[in-house]
Design a protein around this motif. Sequence first.
Motif, PDB file in Angstrom:
ATOM      1  N   VAL A   1       0.955  -1.366  -0.011  1.00 38.98           N
ATOM      2  CA  VAL A   1      -0.020  -0.080  -0.191  1.00 38.98           C
ATOM      3  C   VAL A   1       0.821   1.371   0.032  1.00 38.98           C
ATOM      4  CG1 VAL A   1      -1.411   1.418   1.602  1.00 38.98           C
ATOM      5  CG2 VAL A   1      -2.244  -0.854   0.939  1.00 38.98           C
ATOM      6  N   ALA A   2       1.777   1.298   0.894  1.00 42.03           N
ATOM      7  CA  ALA A   2       2.419   2.602   0.873  1.00 42.03           C
ATOM      8  C   ALA A   2       3.331   2.907  -0.533  1.00 42.03           C
ATOM      9  CB  ALA A   2       3.687   2.440   2.083  1.00 42.03           C
TER      10      ALA A   2
ATOM     11  N   ALA B   1       0.685   4.322  -2.845  1.00 37.52           N
ATOM     12  CA  ALA B   1      -0.137   5.531  -2.287  1.00 37.52           C
ATOM     13  C   ALA B   1       0.287   6.753  -3.020  1.00 37.52           C
ATOM     14  CB  ALA B   1       0.095   5.597  -0.897  1.00 37.52           C
ATOM     15  N   GLU B   2       1.295   6.938  -3.312  1.00 32.15           N
ATOM     16  CA  GLU B   2       1.879   8.214  -3.778  1.00 32.15           C
ATOM     17  C   GLU B   2       1.527   8.338  -5.362  1.00 32.15           C
ATOM     18  OE1 GLU B   2       5.914   8.965  -5.052  1.00 32.15           O
ATOM     19  OE2 GLU B   2       6.239   7.257  -3.973  1.00 32.15           O
TER      20      GLU B   2
ATOM     21  N   ASP C   1     -13.023   3.081  -3.882  1.00 29.56           N
ATOM     22  CA  ASP C   1     -11.664   3.671  -3.985  1.00 29.56           C
ATOM     23  C   ASP C   1     -11.831   4.928  -4.900  1.00 29.56           C
ATOM     24  OD1 ASP C   1     -10.571   1.699  -2.613  1.00 29.56           O
ATOM     25  OD2 ASP C   1     -10.070   0.316  -4.402  1.00 29.56           O
TER      26      ASP C   1
ATOM     27  N   LYS D   1     -11.150   8.921  -3.765  1.00 29.85           N
ATOM     28  CA  LYS D   1     -10.231   9.684  -4.625  1.00 29.85           C
ATOM     29  C   LYS D   1     -10.735  11.102  -5.009  1.00 29.85           C
ATOM     30  CE  LYS D   1      -6.739   8.862  -8.106  1.00 29.85           C
ATOM     31  NZ  LYS D   1      -6.305   7.771  -9.040  1.00 29.85           N
TER      32      LYS D   1
ATOM     33  N   GLY E   1      -6.509   9.381   0.495  1.00 27.15           N
ATOM     34  CA  GLY E   1      -5.601   8.396  -0.093  1.00 27.15           C
ATOM     35  C   GLY E   1      -5.912   7.075  -0.572  1.00 27.15           C
ATOM     36  N   TYR E   2      -5.146   6.315  -0.776  1.00 29.43           N
ATOM     37  CA  TYR E   2      -5.266   4.794  -1.539  1.00 29.43           C
ATOM     38  C   TYR E   2      -4.731   3.996  -0.560  1.00 29.43           C
ATOM     39  CZ  TYR E   2      -4.026   0.547  -3.717  1.00 29.43           C
ATOM     40  OH  TYR E   2      -3.903  -0.820  -3.880  1.00 29.43           O
TER      41      TYR E   2
END
Length: 381
Positions: free
Chosen positions: A76-77, A80-81, A210, A214, A219-220
């Motif tokens: 995920v991290a 995420a960007e 999702d 957005k 965030g995702y």
Amino acid sequence: MLFAKSGKKALGPCEPRIIVTRGKIAKNLWHAIILPCLLWVYPMRILGIESSCDETGVALIDSEQGLLAHALYSQVAEHAEYGGVVPELASRDHVRKLMPLIREVIANAKANPGDIDAVSYTAGPGLVGALLVGAMAARAIAWSWGVPAIPIHHMEGHLLAPMLEDPRPEFPFLALLVSGGHTMLVHVEAVGRYSVLGESLDDAVGEAFDKTAKLLGLGYPGGPALASLAEQGSLDRFAFPRPMTDRPGLDFSFSGLKTYALNTMEKLDGGAQDKADVARAFEQAVVETLLIKCRRALRETGLRRLVVAGGVGANKRLREGLQTMVRKEKAEVYFPRMEFCTDNGAMIALAGLIRYEAGARGEATFAVRPRWPLDELREPA
Ligand code: KG4
Ligand code: ZN
């Protein structure tokens, strides 16, 4: 015998039936008497590998003791960007993480590779590169250990995940599969006997969460973020539609709800309370739509057990709503524990164990299937 020592009721992958043909009698004898005896003497252990999207999951399961160990790495991290999963990054991360996770699981289970009877892996549906990493690793490891590699349908894994819990749902049951890629109502008669009763005609429910998250600037992954923002929202302000509930049938459509949220936001200042109220109205509309369709499916099929699986199954309001609904319908609902709602290796190990016990041994050639209709699956051999 699945999990006999864990105190759970043994699971029959193919329930014995009285059928008057010699072949079938032999098959039933095998499943009812010979196989349980063999499993009692020689418990089976399966290593399961999940890599269909942005989670690397590994687990080791034992037919007598249940789940011995499992580990998960979430990407995920990394994604995420970019606001969503980047397939190439996902594949590369699976390459980095898979072998260390396999070593960790085997060590935590205090197992030896020599005790493992087969390796099961997600063969589809999912991202092709990500699937290939898991499939190649699983098949190479299985080959080096001299054991079979068993391909598993990702949604079958989700659908069987509640069988890791106690009490375990018995067949037949209705399954609500709600993930980032699928929304389905499935009549499950037995392992491999699936009829899809309804599905989404456009966005999957997780995808709608999702995308709406957005546009609310969250965030995702958006589902959990939207659900937590909705906690501060009011239900009295907006009335979102309940798509396709005004006509017969069990199909879904969620893309309109995302557009409804967008149109609502465009008329507002976009302050924190506006966003929370839109999140609350959106979540309520999704939950009520799913409740209406599940109730309809229970009534139409006469089934009394509902199994809920897939990432959106972690949604608190959906879980509460379904519990209330089944109580009124005099039915029962089964969920996997929270960590097994989203992608994980345990569900793939379990599906592998059930199929292996029933005689599946994989094939010499293989293909991963990014698209793979669930009802193409058949009962294990
Ligand atoms: O089953 P899963 O882990 O992956 C797929 O097979 O797709 O499901 C991921 C989906 C994502 O769309 C995520 O936003 C959603 O499940 N999700 C949630 C919640 N937790 C995960 N949606 C709503 N509420 C949640 N608490
Ligand atoms: Zn999934």
